[in-house]
Design a protein around this motif. Sequence first.
Motif, PDB file in Angstrom:
ATOM      1  N   TYR A 140       0.846  -1.189   0.000  1.00  0.00           N
ATOM      2  CA  TYR A 140       0.000   0.000   0.000  1.00  0.00           C
ATOM      3  C   TYR A 140       0.882   1.240   0.000  1.00  0.00           C
ATOM      4  O   TYR A 140       2.118   1.150   0.087  1.00  0.00           O
ATOM      5  CB  TYR A 140      -0.991   0.013   1.161  1.00  0.00           C
ATOM      6  CG  TYR A 140      -0.440  -0.207   2.558  1.00  0.00           C
ATOM      7  CD1 TYR A 140       0.647   0.510   3.079  1.00  0.00           C
ATOM      8  CD2 TYR A 140      -1.053  -1.134   3.404  1.00  0.00           C
ATOM      9  CE1 TYR A 140       1.090   0.307   4.361  1.00  0.00           C
ATOM     10  CE2 TYR A 140      -0.610  -1.340   4.701  1.00  0.00           C
ATOM     11  CZ  TYR A 140       0.465  -0.621   5.172  1.00  0.00           C
ATOM     12  OH  TYR A 140       0.922  -0.822   6.459  1.00  0.00           O
ATOM     13  N   LYS A 141       0.243   2.401  -0.116  1.00  0.00           N
ATOM     14  CA  LYS A 141       0.958   3.666  -0.157  1.00  0.00           C
ATOM     15  C   LYS A 141       1.054   4.273   1.241  1.00  0.00           C
ATOM     16  O   LYS A 141       0.129   4.140   2.050  1.00  0.00           O
ATOM     17  CB  LYS A 141       0.257   4.647  -1.096  1.00  0.00           C
ATOM     18  CG  LYS A 141       0.165   4.179  -2.551  1.00  0.00           C
ATOM     19  CD  LYS A 141       1.522   4.102  -3.209  1.00  0.00           C
ATOM     20  CE  LYS A 141       1.417   3.750  -4.686  1.00  0.00           C
ATOM     21  NZ  LYS A 141       2.751   3.651  -5.330  1.00  0.00           N
ATOM     22  N   VAL A 142       2.166   4.951   1.502  1.00  0.00           N
ATOM     23  CA  VAL A 142       2.396   5.642   2.768  1.00  0.00           C
ATOM     24  C   VAL A 142       2.911   7.044   2.456  1.00  0.00           C
ATOM     25  O   VAL A 142       3.721   7.216   1.527  1.00  0.00           O
ATOM     26  CB  VAL A 142       3.420   4.885   3.641  1.00  0.00           C
ATOM     27  CG1 VAL A 142       3.772   5.695   4.888  1.00  0.00           C
ATOM     28  CG2 VAL A 142       2.890   3.511   4.025  1.00  0.00           C
ATOM     29  N   ALA A 143       2.442   8.038   3.195  1.00  0.00           N
ATOM     30  CA  ALA A 143       2.924   9.398   3.015  1.00  0.00           C
ATOM     31  C   ALA A 143       4.445   9.443   3.166  1.00  0.00           C
ATOM     32  O   ALA A 143       5.011   8.801   4.055  1.00  0.00           O
ATOM     33  CB  ALA A 143       2.263  10.334   4.033  1.00  0.00           C
ATOM     34  N   ALA A 144       5.105  10.211   2.307  1.00  0.00           N
ATOM     35  CA  ALA A 144       6.568  10.260   2.336  1.00  0.00           C
ATOM     36  C   ALA A 144       7.096  10.934   3.606  1.00  0.00           C
ATOM     37  O   ALA A 144       8.141  10.544   4.127  1.00  0.00           O
ATOM     38  CB  ALA A 144       7.084  10.980   1.095  1.00  0.00           C
ATOM     39  N   ASP A 145       6.376  11.919   4.104  1.00  0.00           N
ATOM     40  CA  ASP A 145       6.829  12.691   5.267  1.00  0.00           C
ATOM     41  C   ASP A 145       5.714  12.736   6.308  1.00  0.00           C
ATOM     42  O   ASP A 145       4.585  13.133   5.995  1.00  0.00           O
ATOM     43  CB  ASP A 145       7.211  14.108   4.850  1.00  0.00           C
ATOM     44  CG  ASP A 145       8.302  14.127   3.790  1.00  0.00           C
ATOM     45  OD1 ASP A 145       9.398  13.618   4.060  1.00  0.00           O
ATOM     46  OD2 ASP A 145       8.029  14.634   2.686  1.00  0.00           O
TER      47      ASP A 145
END
Length: 380
Positions: free
Chosen positions: A276-281
């Motif tokens: 899945y996707k995760v926020a970079a910061d």
Amino acid sequence: MPKACKYLILLSYVLMGKATLNTLHAQEVPELAIGGALRFNYNLSSWKPAQKSRGGDFGYDLFRINTKAAYKGIHLNTEYRLYSKAFGGGMLKQGWFGYKFNKTNEIQLGLTQVPFGIQQYNSNNWFFNLSYYVGLEDDHDMGIKYLHLGDKIEYQLAFFKNAEETRFGNDTEITHSRYAYDVAGRNKELNQLNGKFIYKIGSQLKHRLGASGQYGGLFNLDTKETGNHYGLAIHYELTYNDWNIKAEAMNISNNPANAPGISREEISMAAYGAAYKVAADFTIYTFTIARKVPVEWEPISALKIYNDFGYMQKKKEDFDDSIMNVTGVLITAGNIYAYIDYAAGLNHSWLGGNYIDDFSSGTPGADWEARFNVNIGYYF
């Protein structure tokens, strides 16, 4: 290889040489211990109407084998887990060789736990805390680690070549069949340095004050360029009689060198057979409280009641934050351990909503979702 990595490995060789001269703990008889667990799981989820109509589901969770061995001062520690095919199948959680120079100093080589934040777990429940789902709790990577575990001071220094790797192609993404979350997709973790320091105060009222830092590369398979990622954390743990409190704050930044047109505001992470996707910061804040309650209700010998909270604040303004709270009790009855949890989440990939984007952009106006979960395991 970065100079810091060379110095760390050189230090390890020097310390190994010194330990060999001292011949500490060089037992003449090989030692071997084998253990493991079989676990089953029941869950009832608020976002699954068909499941609710049938009263939830009860089935297989995992079977695992643990081994510990030692000979001539060299010891081995492994854990292999077998989940269902849908959750990644078989995977090595940890596996490393170690050498203890004395009672307080040790070196480990292999798939070993990353020294970052509160360990071994920043949680009490079966689900772990929010930090686990972004690769910051009970993570294990491939590298070398030096540990000093003194009465007042603890520190760990480590170099990790990469996350656990089972594919060795020139342009191969990491497999999703893994226990702990790692950067996945077209980026791969590379040459990570970790440092962790703990200062301990008190005998009856025990305080653990800590700070952690990590820095490493993100190699992009498309551009063949290396970005970077880094993190800082401060953490505190209090133990008093049967009470335990943990608090942690961590600031994380990922800067991938993606191909043109590919967003750098999010990264892909994978475990248990899916990505899945995760926020970079982002910044994560966690707070847990637990109390052990001795009982004499045969065969039940102890209870641990807890509440674990986590909040993920994403740096990108139009990303919706993620929250997780788990209230539960751990029941001990002989070799059986049962976690009874009520887990609630907002923009949480494992607690309803949009699995792919909940830890990145999230869903505006999302509702809280909850899961009642009972995990029963026999540990041997």
